[in-house]
Write a protein that holds these residues in place. Structure first.
Motif, PDB file in Angstrom:
ATOM      1  N   MET A   1       0.860  -1.186   0.000  1.00 19.40           N
ATOM      2  CA  MET A   1       0.000   0.000   0.000  1.00 19.40           C
ATOM      3  C   MET A   1       0.891   1.229   0.000  1.00 19.40           C
ATOM      4  O   MET A   1       2.096   1.125   0.258  1.00 19.40           O
ATOM      5  CB  MET A   1      -0.916   0.014   1.219  1.00 19.40           C
ATOM      6  N   ASN A   2       0.288   2.374  -0.278  1.00 14.51           N
ATOM      7  CA  ASN A   2       0.959   3.664  -0.150  1.00 14.51           C
ATOM      8  C   ASN A   2       0.164   4.531   0.795  1.00 14.51           C
ATOM      9  O   ASN A   2      -1.067   4.510   0.795  1.00 14.51           O
ATOM     10  CB  ASN A   2       1.081   4.386  -1.505  1.00 14.51           C
ATOM     11  N   VAL A   3       0.883   5.311   1.602  1.00 15.49           N
ATOM     12  CA  VAL A   3       0.285   6.305   2.477  1.00 15.49           C
ATOM     13  C   VAL A   3       0.543   7.660   1.836  1.00 15.49           C
ATOM     14  O   VAL A   3       1.694   8.067   1.685  1.00 15.49           O
ATOM     15  CB  VAL A   3       0.902   6.258   3.894  1.00 15.49           C
ATOM     16  N   ASN A   4      -0.501   8.348   1.403  1.00 18.17           N
ATOM     17  CA  ASN A   4      -0.422   9.679   0.816  1.00 18.17           C
ATOM     18  C   ASN A   4      -0.789  10.675   1.906  1.00 18.17           C
ATOM     19  O   ASN A   4      -1.926  10.674   2.389  1.00 18.17           O
ATOM     20  CB  ASN A   4      -1.396   9.810  -0.357  1.00 18.17           C
ATOM     21  N   CYS A   5       0.145  11.514   2.331  1.00 19.36           N
ATOM     22  CA  CYS A   5      -0.075  12.466   3.414  1.00 19.36           C
ATOM     23  C   CYS A   5      -0.811  13.679   2.858  1.00 19.36           C
ATOM     24  O   CYS A   5      -0.268  14.418   2.031  1.00 19.36           O
ATOM     25  CB  CYS A   5       1.257  12.883   4.035  1.00 19.36           C
ATOM     26  N   ILE A   6      -2.040  13.900   3.300  1.00 14.34           N
ATOM     27  CA  ILE A   6      -2.884  14.971   2.764  1.00 14.34           C
ATOM     28  C   ILE A   6      -2.400  16.312   3.295  1.00 14.34           C
ATOM     29  O   ILE A   6      -2.245  16.501   4.498  1.00 14.34           O
ATOM     30  CB  ILE A   6      -4.358  14.754   3.149  1.00 14.34           C
ATOM     31  N   SER A   7      -2.178  17.248   2.384  1.00 13.99           N
ATOM     32  CA  SER A   7      -1.748  18.594   2.776  1.00 13.99           C
ATOM     33  C   SER A   7      -2.959  19.439   3.155  1.00 13.99           C
ATOM     34  O   SER A   7      -4.092  19.146   2.773  1.00 13.99           O
ATOM     35  CB  SER A   7      -0.934  19.256   1.664  1.00 13.99           C
ATOM     36  N   ASP A   8      -2.694  20.498   3.911  1.00 13.33           N
ATOM     37  CA  ASP A   8      -3.796  21.306   4.432  1.00 13.33           C
ATOM     38  C   ASP A   8      -4.477  22.192   3.391  1.00 13.33           C
ATOM     39  O   ASP A   8      -5.392  22.927   3.719  1.00 13.33           O
ATOM     40  CB  ASP A   8      -3.365  22.115   5.651  1.00 13.33           C
ATOM     41  N   ASP A   9      -4.051  22.092   2.128  1.00 15.00           N
ATOM     42  CA  ASP A   9      -4.737  22.822   1.055  1.00 15.00           C
ATOM     43  C   ASP A   9      -5.808  21.964   0.371  1.00 15.00           C
ATOM     44  O   ASP A   9      -6.431  22.391  -0.596  1.00 15.00           O
ATOM     45  CB  ASP A   9      -3.732  23.333   0.015  1.00 15.00           C
TER      46      ASP A   9
ATOM     47  N   GLU B   1      -1.970  15.439  -6.403  1.00 13.88           N
ATOM     48  CA  GLU B   1      -2.439  16.725  -5.872  1.00 13.88           C
ATOM     49  C   GLU B   1      -2.827  16.573  -4.406  1.00 13.88           C
ATOM     50  O   GLU B   1      -3.288  15.516  -3.980  1.00 13.88           O
ATOM     51  CB  GLU B   1      -3.666  17.219  -6.644  1.00 13.88           C
ATOM     52  N   HIS B   2      -2.640  17.660  -3.666  1.00 14.26           N
ATOM     53  CA  HIS B   2      -3.088  17.771  -2.275  1.00 14.26           C
ATOM     54  C   HIS B   2      -2.418  16.780  -1.330  1.00 14.26           C
ATOM     55  O   HIS B   2      -3.017  16.367  -0.342  1.00 14.26           O
ATOM     56  CB  HIS B   2      -4.607  17.686  -2.180  1.00 14.26           C
ATOM     57  N   ILE B   3      -1.178  16.410  -1.657  1.00 10.28           N
ATOM     58  CA  ILE B   3      -0.379  15.636  -0.710  1.00 10.28           C
ATOM     59  C   ILE B   3       0.966  16.336  -0.543  1.00 10.28           C
ATOM     60  O   ILE B   3       1.406  17.078  -1.424  1.00 10.28           O
ATOM     61  CB  ILE B   3      -0.172  14.163  -1.128  1.00 10.28           C
ATOM     62  N   ASN B   4       1.600  16.098   0.596  1.00  6.62           N
ATOM     63  CA  ASN B   4       2.921  16.681   0.821  1.00  6.62           C
ATOM     64  C   ASN B   4       4.020  15.626   0.887  1.00  6.62           C
ATOM     65  O   ASN B   4       5.198  15.951   0.894  1.00  6.62           O
ATOM     66  CB  ASN B   4       2.932  17.559   2.076  1.00  6.62           C
ATOM     67  N   ALA B   5       3.614  14.360   0.925  1.00  7.43           N
ATOM     68  CA  ALA B   5       4.570  13.261   0.943  1.00  7.43           C
ATOM     69  C   ALA B   5       3.829  11.953   0.702  1.00  7.43           C
ATOM     70  O   ALA B   5       2.603  11.905   0.807  1.00  7.43           O
ATOM     71  CB  ALA B   5       5.293  13.194   2.290  1.00  7.43           C
ATOM     72  N   TYR B   6       4.591  10.921   0.368  1.00  7.04           N
ATOM     73  CA  TYR B   6       4.000   9.585   0.331  1.00  7.04           C
ATOM     74  C   TYR B   6       5.020   8.586   0.866  1.00  7.04           C
ATOM     75  O   TYR B   6       6.224   8.820   0.860  1.00  7.04           O
ATOM     76  CB  TYR B   6       3.512   9.191  -1.072  1.00  7.04           C
ATOM     77  N   ILE B   7       4.494   7.469   1.349  1.00  5.59           N
ATOM     78  CA  ILE B   7       5.312   6.390   1.882  1.00  5.59           C
ATOM     79  C   ILE B   7       4.790   5.089   1.292  1.00  5.59           C
ATOM     80  O   ILE B   7       3.599   4.779   1.406  1.00  5.59           O
ATOM     81  CB  ILE B   7       5.206   6.320   3.427  1.00  5.59           C
TER      82      ILE B   7
ATOM     83  N   GLN C   1       9.818   2.830   0.163  1.00  2.00           N
ATOM     84  CA  GLN C   1      10.093   4.058  -0.586  1.00  2.00           C
ATOM     85  C   GLN C   1       9.366   5.191   0.119  1.00  2.00           C
ATOM     86  O   GLN C   1       8.302   4.973   0.699  1.00  2.00           O
ATOM     87  CB  GLN C   1       9.588   3.925  -2.027  1.00  2.00           C
ATOM     88  N   ALA C   2       9.914   6.383   0.077  1.00  2.00           N
ATOM     89  CA  ALA C   2       9.241   7.551   0.648  1.00  2.00           C
ATOM     90  C   ALA C   2       9.766   8.793  -0.034  1.00  2.00           C
ATOM     91  O   ALA C   2      10.938   8.841  -0.435  1.00  2.00           O
ATOM     92  CB  ALA C   2       9.485   7.636   2.158  1.00  2.00           C
ATOM     93  N   GLN C   3       8.896   9.766  -0.193  1.00  2.00           N
ATOM     94  CA  GLN C   3       9.313  11.011  -0.840  1.00  2.00           C
ATOM     95  C   GLN C   3       8.515  12.182  -0.288  1.00  2.00           C
ATOM     96  O   GLN C   3       7.288  12.098  -0.165  1.00  2.00           O
ATOM     97  CB  GLN C   3       9.128  10.939  -2.351  1.00  2.00           C
ATOM     98  N   VAL C   4       9.210  13.263   0.019  1.00  2.00           N
ATOM     99  CA  VAL C   4       8.567  14.513   0.389  1.00  2.00           C
ATOM    100  C   VAL C   4       8.234  15.235  -0.910  1.00  2.00           C
ATOM    101  O   VAL C   4       9.092  15.380  -1.783  1.00  2.00           O
ATOM    102  CB  VAL C   4       9.485  15.375   1.280  1.00  2.00           C
ATOM    103  N   ILE C   5       7.010  15.699  -1.044  1.00  2.00           N
ATOM    104  CA  ILE C   5       6.543  16.373  -2.262  1.00  2.00           C
ATOM    105  C   ILE C   5       6.564  17.889  -2.088  1.00  2.00           C
ATOM    106  O   ILE C   5       6.884  18.617  -3.009  1.00  2.00           O
ATOM    107  CB  ILE C   5       5.102  15.924  -2.618  1.00  2.00           C
ATOM    108  N   SER C   6       6.181  18.372  -0.903  1.00  2.00           N
ATOM    109  CA  SER C   6       6.136  19.814  -0.656  1.00  2.00           C
ATOM    110  C   SER C   6       6.335  20.084   0.832  1.00  2.00           C
ATOM    111  O   SER C   6       6.313  19.160   1.646  1.00  2.00           O
ATOM    112  CB  SER C   6       4.797  20.404  -1.114  1.00  2.00           C
ATOM    113  N   ASP C   7       6.477  21.358   1.159  1.00  2.00           N
ATOM    114  CA  ASP C   7       6.635  21.740   2.567  1.00  2.00           C
ATOM    115  C   ASP C   7       5.308  22.175   3.196  1.00  2.00           C
ATOM    116  O   ASP C   7       5.277  22.728   4.287  1.00  2.00           O
ATOM    117  CB  ASP C   7       7.693  22.825   2.719  1.00  2.00           C
ATOM    118  N   LYS C   8       4.191  21.914   2.521  1.00  2.00           N
ATOM    119  CA  LYS C   8       2.877  22.231   3.089  1.00  2.00           C
ATOM    120  C   LYS C   8       2.635  21.341   4.313  1.00  2.00           C
ATOM    121  O   LYS C   8       3.131  20.221   4.383  1.00  2.00           O
ATOM    122  CB  LYS C   8       1.774  22.003   2.060  1.00  2.00           C
ATOM    123  N   GLU C   9       1.859  21.852   5.240  1.00  2.00           N
ATOM    124  CA  GLU C   9       1.539  21.101   6.456  1.00  2.00           C
ATOM    125  C   GLU C   9       0.597  19.941   6.139  1.00  2.00           C
ATOM    126  O   GLU C   9      -0.226  20.026   5.231  1.00  2.00           O
ATOM    127  CB  GLU C   9       0.875  22.016   7.482  1.00  2.00           C
TER     128      GLU C   9
END
Length: 179
Positions: A53-61, A98-104, A126-134
């Motif tokens: 699975m992948n965990v998509n971290c939802i950004s506050d936007d 869209e609307h994520i700041n990282a995934y794992i 695998q993991a990657q930071v996409i943006s610096d959004k909260e």
């Protein structure tokens, strides 16, 4: 506070995604994460079967549309990724664009039945930071994203789960929220 995530998964022939607030880092070396999924979710069996699975971290936007799509509809009834351009991580599972700041990306190492849910203990592949959004928290979602009940001049009924509004003096006994 709890972060909110879109868990994406695949059974090899079909993709799905769902909102989850139970993701937790449990070790640093080796990197392991625990994810708890309700057995009633369509994604549960896909994850149990494929072991990825992948965990998509939802950004506050993020807007409520993202939560409606991944949290208020079931993948049993259609393809949540239809007409979207998404990418896949090395494990072959979709990563939102869209609307994520990282995934794992995760590989299930073991699972534990905890009643209504399964606790998946996973290795990070695998993991990657996409943006610096909260990352949006559950509180942030409740206060800033989920539609709020507004004072009305008419009698209205508001779904306590999704916020859908029904206008009418009485709520029919057999009423079911359309969302």
């Amino acid at each position: 506070g709890y972060g909110l995530y879109v868990i994406t998964c695949s059974d090899g022939s079909r993709d799905n995604g769902m909102i989850c607030n139970t993701v937790m880092q449990i070790t640093d070396s080796p990197k392991k994460v625990a994810v708890c999924i309700n057995k009633n979710n369509f994604s549960h069996d896909m994850i149990a079967g494929s072991g990825i699975m992948n965990v998509n971290c939802i950004s506050d936007d993020a807007s409520f549309a993202l939560f409606r799509k991944y949290g208020y509809t079931s993948g049993k009834n259609g393809n949540k990724f239809e007409n979207e351009k998404n990418i896949r991580s090395d494990n072959g599972v979709i990563v939102l664009t869209e609307h994520i700041n990282a995934y794992i990306s995760l590989k299930v190492e073991q699972s534990t039945d905890v009643g209504t849910h399964t606790l998946f203990i996973c290795s990070v592949t695998q993991a990657q930071v996409i943006s610096d959004k909260e990352t949006v928290t559950y509180t942030g979602y409740q206060k800033n994203i989920k539609p709020q009940t507004k004072p009305a001049e008419k009698t209205v009924w508001v779904c306590s789960i999704c916020g859908h509004v029904f206008e009418g003096e009485t709520l029919p006994d057999d009423y079911i929220c359309p969302v």
